[in-house]
Design a protein around this motif. Structure first.
Motif, short mmCIF file in Angstrom:
data_model
loop_
_atom_site.label_atom_id
_atom_site.label_comp_id
_atom_site.label_asym_id
_atom_site.label_seq_id
_atom_site.Cartn_x
_atom_site.Cartn_y
_atom_site.Cartn_z
N LEU A 13 0.85 -1.08 0.00
CA LEU A 13 -0.04 -0.11 0.03
C LEU A 13 0.83 1.28 -0.07
O LEU A 13 1.81 1.29 0.84
N GLN A 14 0.69 2.31 -0.88
CA GLN A 14 0.99 3.49 -0.80
C GLN A 14 0.05 4.79 -0.74
O GLN A 14 -0.97 4.12 -1.63
N TYR A 25 -2.55 6.78 8.64
CA TYR A 25 -3.01 5.71 9.20
C TYR A 25 -3.89 4.84 8.38
O TYR A 25 -4.61 5.02 7.70
N TRP A 26 -3.43 3.52 8.45
CA TRP A 26 -3.98 2.68 7.41
C TRP A 26 -4.95 1.59 8.20
O TRP A 26 -4.76 1.04 9.19
N TYR A 27 -6.02 1.09 7.51
CA TYR A 27 -7.07 0.23 7.83
C TYR A 27 -7.08 -0.81 6.80
O TYR A 27 -7.22 -0.39 5.71
N LEU A 28 -7.78 -1.95 7.12
CA LEU A 28 -7.98 -3.03 6.49
C LEU A 28 -9.40 -3.53 6.92
O LEU A 28 -9.35 -3.95 7.94
N ASN A 29 -10.36 -3.26 6.13
CA ASN A 29 -11.73 -3.74 6.65
C ASN A 29 -11.98 -3.14 7.88
O ASN A 29 -12.93 -3.61 8.89
N ASN A 30 -11.86 -1.79 7.88
CA ASN A 30 -12.20 -1.06 9.11
C ASN A 30 -11.39 -1.26 10.19
O ASN A 30 -11.94 -0.80 11.50
N ARG A 31 -10.46 -2.00 10.07
CA ARG A 31 -9.55 -2.50 11.24
C ARG A 31 -8.23 -1.74 11.31
O ARG A 31 -7.56 -1.85 10.10
N LYS A 39 6.06 8.09 3.04
CA LYS A 39 6.65 7.53 2.06
C LYS A 39 6.96 6.15 2.46
O LYS A 39 7.53 5.48 1.49
N ASP A 40 6.78 5.81 3.33
CA ASP A 40 6.80 4.21 3.74
C ASP A 40 5.70 3.26 3.09
O ASP A 40 4.64 3.68 2.88
N ASN A 41 6.45 1.89 2.70
CA ASN A 41 5.47 1.20 2.28
C ASN A 41 4.85 0.44 3.33
O ASN A 41 5.55 0.08 4.40
N VAL A 42 3.69 -0.07 3.17
CA VAL A 42 2.86 -0.68 4.37
C VAL A 42 2.40 -2.13 3.56
O VAL A 42 1.86 -2.00 2.36
#
Length: 72
Positions: A13-14, A25-31, A39-42
């Motif tokens: 993800l970028q 702040y990253w979320y997957l399926n609202n979690r 600039k970080d890769n997630v």
């Protein structure tokens, strides 16, 4: 979009942000997954079927995308 993936494959993800943003702040399926510098890769491992990927910046702006994953 639909993605055909090998099981246990991770998605990278970028995000593109305005210059005044320092963290997202990253979320997957609202979690909540994690916070990162802009600039970080997630990397995340999606589930089979529908997945919602969301990103919120430190200014409160957010965006999301929905994808469908099929494992082979």
């Amino acid at each position: 979009k639909e993605y055909l993936m090998e099981r246990d494959t991770q998605l990278k993800l970028q995000c593109l942000t305005d210059a005044d943003v320092s963290e997202v702040y990253w979320y997957l399926n609202n979690r909540f997954i994690r916070k990162s510098a802009t600039k970080d890769n997630v990397f995340v491992t999606p589930q089979s079927g529908s997945n919602k990927i969301s990103c919120t910046d430190d200014k409160g702006r957010s965006a999301h995308a929905e994808i469908s994953v099929v494992f082979y």
